[in-house]
Design a protein around this motif. Structure first.
Motif, PDB file in Angstrom:
ATOM      1  N   ASP A 286       0.784  -0.818  -0.143  1.00 17.82           N
ATOM      2  CA  ASP A 286      -0.637   0.082  -0.253  1.00 17.82           C
ATOM      3  C   ASP A 286       1.065   0.931   0.515  1.00 17.82           C
ATOM      4  O   ASP A 286       1.037   1.395   1.257  1.00 17.82           O
TER       5      ASP A 286
ATOM      6  N   ARG B 117      -2.041   5.516  -5.681  1.00 17.60           N
ATOM      7  CA  ARG B 117      -2.368   4.896  -4.380  1.00 17.60           C
ATOM      8  C   ARG B 117      -2.600   3.079  -4.375  1.00 17.60           C
ATOM      9  O   ARG B 117      -3.100   2.576  -5.310  1.00 17.60           O
TER      10      ARG B 117
ATOM     11  N   GLU C 100     -12.014   1.045   2.274  1.00 18.19           N
ATOM     12  CA  GLU C 100     -11.818   2.250   2.466  1.00 18.19           C
ATOM     13  C   GLU C 100     -11.773   3.815   1.161  1.00 18.19           C
ATOM     14  O   GLU C 100     -11.257   4.684   1.787  1.00 18.19           O
TER      15      GLU C 100
ATOM     16  N   ASP D 104      -9.091   5.808   5.961  1.00 19.37           N
ATOM     17  CA  ASP D 104      -8.756   6.205   5.148  1.00 19.37           C
ATOM     18  C   ASP D 104     -10.093   6.450   4.900  1.00 19.37           C
ATOM     19  O   ASP D 104     -10.606   7.579   3.907  1.00 19.37           O
TER      20      ASP D 104
ATOM     21  N   ARG E 255      -6.140  12.634   6.300  1.00 17.27           N
ATOM     22  CA  ARG E 255      -6.523  11.981   7.214  1.00 17.27           C
ATOM     23  C   ARG E 255      -4.897  12.218   8.246  1.00 17.27           C
ATOM     24  O   ARG E 255      -4.545  12.475  10.256  1.00 17.27           O
TER      25      ARG E 255
HETATM   26 MG    MG Z   1      -5.775   2.409   3.923  1.00 16.95          MG
END
Ligand code: MG
Ligand code: PEP
Length: 843
Positions: free
Chosen positions: A602, A625, A693, A717, A727
């Motif tokens: 990730d 991402r 997410e 997320d 975040r």
């Molecule tokens: Mg995440």
């Protein structure tokens, strides 16, 4: 320089004149910036009042400075508070360094837009170089563009170039808090304060330096919020100047820079406040005394004693720092701290950083100067990338940079002589500082910088100390020894706690310790509600060590292995064998009866990976991402699949894809996994699931469900994308709250869809680690809670105190509330009525 010729300034605009005293802004009307005049414009093109060179034109296009050949410097500032328009409504027609003629158009502006969106359109023309000034027209009434307006009578003005003499003292690097950088107003306040000292003073941003007494020079630095700045000074009162100017910068140079976490509170001065708010970085509370942690100013000679000599000095410094870091690693408290020092060691070997330093040595700079400039410039680069994790790397770089710098300068860090019950207060507490602490004497940390994921937060949690970060910079002005109460759970620092508050907090603290001891003692008991519903409690891990720790704390498996963290501090990709070896060791530790959910890389957003270079993105959280990046680089994903598949049969293996927002991503990844499994001769695929997410995945959970074996909800997320709040944003920290009903509704949607297709749902975001959230998550039907390792006993104990039937009722109720605070309050009441009345079993 002499400037004896009279000089006329032309009207830069048509409009109506207004005396400077009448301008409704004290920075201008008090002539802090310089004498001049104000025009209420009727034309929309600002023109040069004199010939000269553009010494500064702000990126936002609202202000420009011209320096004439005779040294006269004039600042033109369109409107009041127009910096807030961030360039909208302005077009720059000239560039910095460009020579312009009197009357030449400089900036076009949309007067309607500015008038409607800024405080005022009143435009200032100020002589910042301070020459005597005579108005050729009455100070009110109409003026026409190009009309001679002012006569300057420059006398003999001596060359005032303020060269730094002798060795300069440098402040430690600090982060600029002003939302719009040092624009005219704060720059004027800063320059004015600097003029109060005899020392020659400079403000540094990366490799640029500005005479701190020159408003224009400061503006020309084009600083922005978050810039790393340093102040240097040479002369008798240099130390006092640095102290005062650093404090002024930290306070915002007259601008409000407090970070009111509740979002609506105006800035309050320390005189009138008894409470400072930040964000919880490590839970707990403490009553103790303020100990300000300020780094001493360092004297850095700019010129070296010869390249060979200075290169040797740099090498010695780097070598000594490496040795020190190795010994710190050996003494580190837990793996988190050791990892930080290992990462610091890697930074010392960074070729780009060393190259920059060597380039400066080659042009005759000292080792200390070269090293300091190179680390500052790189830290600035990290900070400017708009990436929270890299910004925290900048703090690491500053830390390791100072370590080497002190070694080059022969300054030896001594262990601090701390008083008892110390609550350490700092702009940013570096890992090196925390490593040399006498932790018996420290009760907690309070920092202006840092985030909940910063290294200070990690270390505070590893040490079990309460900590808050993102506190307004006024905290740095608290006197040493002041008795304060740190309530990290609420993110508060009470400056004048009364006895009752202290006693209440200490009682809560004692209760928490008793509960914790009880929960750990009972950690092996299953998490079954009183009415017999089993909830699986698993661990979020990033290393084998954490897996082992989770098992000793009653963890029932791994619900989230953040695979990108296994190799976060590496510059080279791990070999396929090394990857397979790591998964294998974790799988064996868990054994055949437990789940292992490996999340594929990730990377991107808040998680850069040094060996996966990526292009800078304007909006990395919305960019390449997680699964998106892996599908762009399929070989990376295929290699990881092969490494994970090597553990098939050793454990109950699950593979989970992060950041899935489209069904096609899942399909593509599944095909690759099937191909790799086939190539390895595997007859059975491991379970394949996705993280929920992204709102699209939650809303379409019914569409995804037939194609997966499980879902795991990433509330960190999911919250940021649902509420459109970064975040890691320090000012949004209290609002980007996973308890928001919008997030809870998406969880409800996901669970319903999954169960309709017979699939299980976990929550692996931080919400699962909050005891307060457990009733609502269970009530919504979540099957597994994957939590941070130290909290496993607490979460299991919480489950055991609940009834599923009650949880369903409270979950249903909170979905209908309006905001996160209401949800928290409802759950607090529920918690008080149920969990806290359960008997505490002593062991
Ligand atoms: Mg995440
Ligand atoms: C999440 O987003 O909630 C999650 C668990 O993933 P991460 O925090 O690693 O992005």
């Amino acid at each position: 320089m002499t400037a004896t010729q009279p000089l006329e300034l032309l009207a830069p605009l048509s409009g109506v004149l207004l005396a400077l005293d009448k301008v409704p802004d004290p920075v201008f009307s008090s002539r802090l910036i310089g004498d001049g005049l104000c025009i209420d414009p009727t034309s929309q093109t600002l023109c040069a009042p004199l010939a000269g060179v553009i010494s500064d034109i702000q990126d936002t296009g609202h202000a420009v400075s011209i320096t004439a050949d005779n040294g006269v410097q004039v600042l033109l500032h369109i409107g009041l508070d127009t910096v807030n328009l961030a360039g909208k409504g302005f077009s720059r027609l000239v560039g910095e360094g460009q020579r312009v003629e009197a009357g030449q158009p400089l900036i076009e502006f949309d007067a309607d837009y500015v008038a409607l969106n800024a405080r005022s359109l009143l435009t200032l023309m100020l002589v910042v170089s301070g020459e005597p000034f005579a108005l050729l027209a009455s100070d009110s009434g109409p003026v026409t563009l190009g009309q001679p307006l002012v006569r300057l009578s420059p006398g003999e003005t001596a060359e005032t170039e303020d060269e730094e003499e002798g060795d300069a003292l440098f402040s430690k690097p600090l982060t600029l808090p002003n939302a719009n950088g040092l624009h005219a107003r704060p720059a004027a306040v800063f320059a004015q304060a600097a003029k109060g000292f005899d020392a020659s003073i400079y403000l540094h941003k990366q490799t640029q330096s500005a005479n701190a007494k020159s408003l224009v020079a400061i503006m020309a630095l084009q600083t922005v919020q978050g810039d790393t700045l340093q102040v240097s000074a040479a002369g008798e009162d240099a130390a006092a100047a640095i102290k005062a100017l650093v404090a002024l910068l930290a306070e915002g140079c007259g601008e409000s820079v407090a970070a009111p976490v509740e979002g609506v509170e105006p800035r309050v001065s320390l005189a009138s406040t008894s409470l400072l708010r930040g964000v919880c970085a490590s839970p707990g509370s403490a009553f103790g005394q303020v100990v300000q942690v300020a780094e001493p100013a360092l004297s850095i000679p700019e010129t070296g004693g010869g390249e060979a000599l200075e290169r040797a000095a740099l090498d010695r410094g780097l070598h000594a720092a490496t040795e020190a870091l190795q010994s710190l690693q050996a003494k580190a408290v837990g793996s988190a701290q050791a990892q930080i020092f290992r990462a610091h060691q890697e930074l010392l070997e960074d070729p780009t950083l060393l190259e920059q330093a060597h380039d400066l040595l080659a042009v005759g700079k000292s080792a200390a100067f070269a090293w300091n400039s190179a680390t500052l410039a790189t830290a600035q680069l990290f900070q400017g990338l708009g990436n929270a994790l890299l910004a925290e790397r900048a703090a690491d770089l500053a830390d390791v940079g100072q370590r080497v710098l002190k070694l080059i300068l022969g300054i030896h860090d001594r262990a601090w002589e701390l008083p008892e019950r110390a609550i350490l207060i700092a702009e940013q507490l570096t890992p090196s500082q925390t490593a040399s602490l006498d932790t018996h004497k420290v009760l907690g940390f309070v920092t202006v910088g840092g985030g909940a994921t910063s290294h200070v937060a990690i270390l505070a949690r590893a040490l079990g100390l309460p900590a808050i970060c993102g506190v307004p910079p006024q905290v740095l002005t608290l006197a040493d020894g002041r008795q304060v109460l740190l309530d990290a759970d609420k993110g508060e620092l009470h400056l004048d706690p009364d006895l009752a508050e202290i006693e209440q907090l200490q009682a809560t603290h004692r209760e928490q310790i008793a509960r914790r001891q009880r929960d750990v003692a009972q950690a092996r008991l299953a998490a079954i509600t009183r009415d017999g519903h089993h909830v699986e409690v698993t661990a979020n891990v990033a290393s084998l060590q954490e897996v082992e720790q989770s098992l000793s704390l009653g963890g029932e498996g791994v619900g989230l292995l953040r695979s990108e963290f296994l190799y976060l501090d590496r510059h080279r990709a791990p070999s396929p064998e090394e990857q397979a070896g790591t998964y294998n060791a974790i799988a064996r530790a868990l054994g055949p009866e437990r789940n292992l959910v490996v999340r594929t890389l990730d990377v991107g957003g808040d998680k850069p990976l040094a060996y996966v270079p990526m292009d800078a993105e304007t909006n990395p959280f919305l960019g390449l991402r997680g699964i998106r990046l892996c599908l762009e680089r399929p070989e990376l994903l295929r290699e990881q699949f092969r490494a994970i598949l090597a553990s098939a049969g050793l454990t109950r293996l699950h593979i989970m894809l992060p950041m899935v927002s489209l069904l096609s991503e899942l399909r593509l990844a599944r095909t690759m996994l099937e191909e790799e499994a086939l190539a390895l001769g595997l007859t059975e695929l491991p379970k394949l699931g996705i993280m929920i997410e992204v709102p699209s995945a939650a809303l379409m959970a019914d569409v995804f469900a037939p194609h997966v074996d499980f879902f795991s909800i990433g509330t960190n997320d999911l919250t940021q994308y649902t509420l459109a709040m970064d975040r890691d944003h320090p000012r949004l920290a209290s609002q980007a709250d996973s308890f928001h009903p919008a997030v809870l509704r998406l969880i409800a949607t996901t669970v319903k869809a999954a169960h309709a297709h017979g699939k299980w749902v976990g929550v692996c975001g931080a919400l699962a680690s909050e005891a307060l959230a457990v009733p609502v998550l269970i009530g919504l039907g979540v099957d597994e809670l994957s939590v941070s390792v130290p909290l496993i006993p607490t979460i299991k104990a919480t489950v055991r105190e609940l009834d599923l039937a009650d949880c369903q009722i409270i979950a249903h109720q909170v979905l209908g509330l309006e905001e996160a605070a209401q949800v928290r309050e409802a759950l607090r009441l529920y918690h008080a009525a149920t969990v806290e009345t359960s008997p505490v079993v002593e062991h």
